[in-house]
Design an enzyme around this catalytic site. Structure first.
Site, PDB file in Angstrom:
ATOM      1  N   LEU A  79       3.895  20.138 -14.034  1.00  0.00           N
ATOM      2  CA  LEU A  79       3.972  20.201 -15.501  1.00  0.00           C
ATOM      3  C   LEU A  79       5.297  20.813 -15.950  1.00  0.00           C
ATOM      4  O   LEU A  79       5.966  21.490 -15.177  1.00  0.00           O
ATOM      5  CB  LEU A  79       2.782  21.030 -16.010  1.00  0.00           C
ATOM      6  CG  LEU A  79       1.421  20.371 -15.722  1.00  0.00           C
ATOM      7  CD1 LEU A  79       0.283  21.376 -15.816  1.00  0.00           C
ATOM      8  CD2 LEU A  79       1.183  19.199 -16.674  1.00  0.00           C
ATOM      9  N   PRO A  80       5.663  20.596 -17.238  1.00  0.00           N
ATOM     10  CA  PRO A  80       7.001  21.035 -17.679  1.00  0.00           C
ATOM     11  C   PRO A  80       7.245  22.542 -17.582  1.00  0.00           C
ATOM     12  O   PRO A  80       8.305  22.954 -17.132  1.00  0.00           O
ATOM     13  CB  PRO A  80       7.054  20.578 -19.142  1.00  0.00           C
ATOM     14  CG  PRO A  80       6.048  19.486 -19.255  1.00  0.00           C
ATOM     15  CD  PRO A  80       4.969  19.809 -18.255  1.00  0.00           C
ATOM     16  N   THR A 113       7.852  24.419 -12.062  1.00  0.00           N
ATOM     17  CA  THR A 113       8.687  25.630 -12.003  1.00  0.00           C
ATOM     18  C   THR A 113       8.316  26.499 -13.207  1.00  0.00           C
ATOM     19  O   THR A 113       8.559  26.096 -14.354  1.00  0.00           O
ATOM     20  CB  THR A 113      10.183  25.271 -12.065  1.00  0.00           C
ATOM     21  OG1 THR A 113      10.483  24.391 -10.982  1.00  0.00           O
ATOM     22  CG2 THR A 113      11.044  26.518 -11.949  1.00  0.00           C
ATOM     23  N   LYS A 188      12.351  30.255  -5.563  1.00  0.00           N
ATOM     24  CA  LYS A 188      12.945  29.061  -6.218  1.00  0.00           C
ATOM     25  C   LYS A 188      13.994  29.479  -7.259  1.00  0.00           C
ATOM     26  O   LYS A 188      15.082  28.903  -7.320  1.00  0.00           O
ATOM     27  CB  LYS A 188      11.830  28.236  -6.854  1.00  0.00           C
ATOM     28  CG  LYS A 188      12.249  27.386  -8.029  1.00  0.00           C
ATOM     29  CD  LYS A 188      12.426  25.916  -7.736  1.00  0.00           C
ATOM     30  CE  LYS A 188      13.207  25.256  -8.838  1.00  0.00           C
ATOM     31  NZ  LYS A 188      13.106  23.878  -8.969  1.00  0.00           N
TER      32      LYS A 188
END
Ligand code: NAD
Length: 314
Positions: A79-80, A113, A188
């Site tokens: 998802l965004p 992210t 990340k």
């Protein structure tokens, strides 16, 4: 491929059914790779165009996250941002999302992210319900998603990681267990903060050379064999026509959009602020990308070169 191959994992055990939520630039090709590997897949996205593509590839389309997960042992989301992950799993009031509908023992892998703190919030809620949650953001971009060569950077328990590994191996080449919940997201954004700094610095150095009469390719070759060597010079030079098959030689189309780099730099700064860590270079890179994305958010992040020389965009 026979029926046994389709329904059986490499180790002989039955392949779990998977619900996949979020079928955008990254999620769609990742889901397609799972289908190709023979996983039963039920998908959900707010966009009908996105689900149609997967239906054509053989997935069953559901009209809610709950319906997608009704026959699944594993849920994957792409998802965004954090607010979308929160809304899907925890719902509007924090307790009426997908997690509340899943049976105990379900494995949930979120590859979006998002902030490590948000990942930990969802992981804690999952754990109270007997659900295994992993944060598993990726590196490798849309090219890696299509090729099935992503790097997965995973946070969560060792047991859940072991269950997820064969599934992630279908979509990625390198799968790291970074540590406990949230560790995948922290690793990340550390990587992407460094990447943003390296890209901005490399563009700055090439520009200094070019403005002082050097050929960008000659300068890049020199730095590549000297101590300024880094990933951007090796495979992703930001100056047009120095390298073939990179976004800078293709009008900065494709690749990793500047607005996504800005998002990741902001996540890094947010994490740094929450934990009282000083990141002056990350802050400077975030400032540069913030200004750059006003006009160039959809261009590849190597287009930060245009900050020094706007003619590279033409
Ligand atoms: P995208 O915007 O292309 O796709 C997101 C999808 O999620 C869309 O199809 C949207 O309709 C869907 N969606 C939004 N809210 C939803 C909801 N509540 N329920 C169901 N579906 C919903 O984004 P993307 O480029 O695929 O990126 C996804 C994630 O991966 C982001 O967190 C991004 O930071 C990360 N990422 C992207 C790249 C990249 O190169 N694009 C690389 C690495 C990581």
């Amino acid at each position: 491929m026979n029926t046994k191959d389709v329904n059986t994992a490499d180790n002989g055990s039955a392949k779990p059914n998977i619900a996949f939520i979020g079928l955008g630039n990254m999620g769609a090709p990742m889901a397609e790779n799972l289908l190709k590997a023979g996983y039963g897949l039920s998908v959900y996205d707010l966009s009908e165009d996105a689900t149609q593509r997967l239906q054509q590839a053989g997935a069953s389309v559901a009209d809610s996250p709950k319906a997608a997960a009704s026959n699944a042992q594993v849920v994957i989301s792409m998802l965004p941002a954090g607010k979308h992950v929160h809304s899907v799993y925890l719902g509007e009031d924090g307790t009426n999302g997908l997690l509340a509908e899943l049976p105990q023992g379900t494995l949930v892998i979120d590859s979006s992210t998002i902030a490590a703190a948000d990942a930990r919030t969802v992981a804690e809620a999952a754990s109270k319900l007997g659900i295994d949650f992993l944060d598993a953001p990726v590196s490798g971009g849309t090219g890696g998603a299509i090729a099935g060569s992503l790097t997965f950077i995973v946070g969560g328990s060792t047991d859940a990681f072991a269950k997820a590994e064969p599934i992630l191996a279908v979509m990625g080449k390198n799968i790291f267990h970074a540590g406990e919940h949230g560790a995948g997201q922290v690793a990340k954004i550390c990587n992407n903060m460094l990447l943003g700094i390296l890209m901005a610095g490399t563009a700055e150095a090439i520009n200094l050379g070019v403005k002082n009469g050097l050929d960008p390719k000659v300068l890049s070759d020199i730095m590549l064999q000297s101590s300024g060597r880094n990933w951007t010079l090796e495979v992703y030079n930001p100056y047009p026509q120095v390298m073939e098959n990179v976004p800078s030689s293709n009008g900065y189309q494709g690749g990793f959009m500047s607005k996504l780099m800005q998002k990741d730099l902001n996540l890094a700064l947010q994490t740094a602020q929450n934990t009282n860590v000083d990141t002056p270079m990350g802050a400077k890179a975030a400032e540069l990308y913030e200004a750059h994305t006003v006009e160039n958010g959809d261009r590849d992040f190597s287009s930060i070169m245009a900050r020094h020389d706007s003619s590279v965009l033409s």
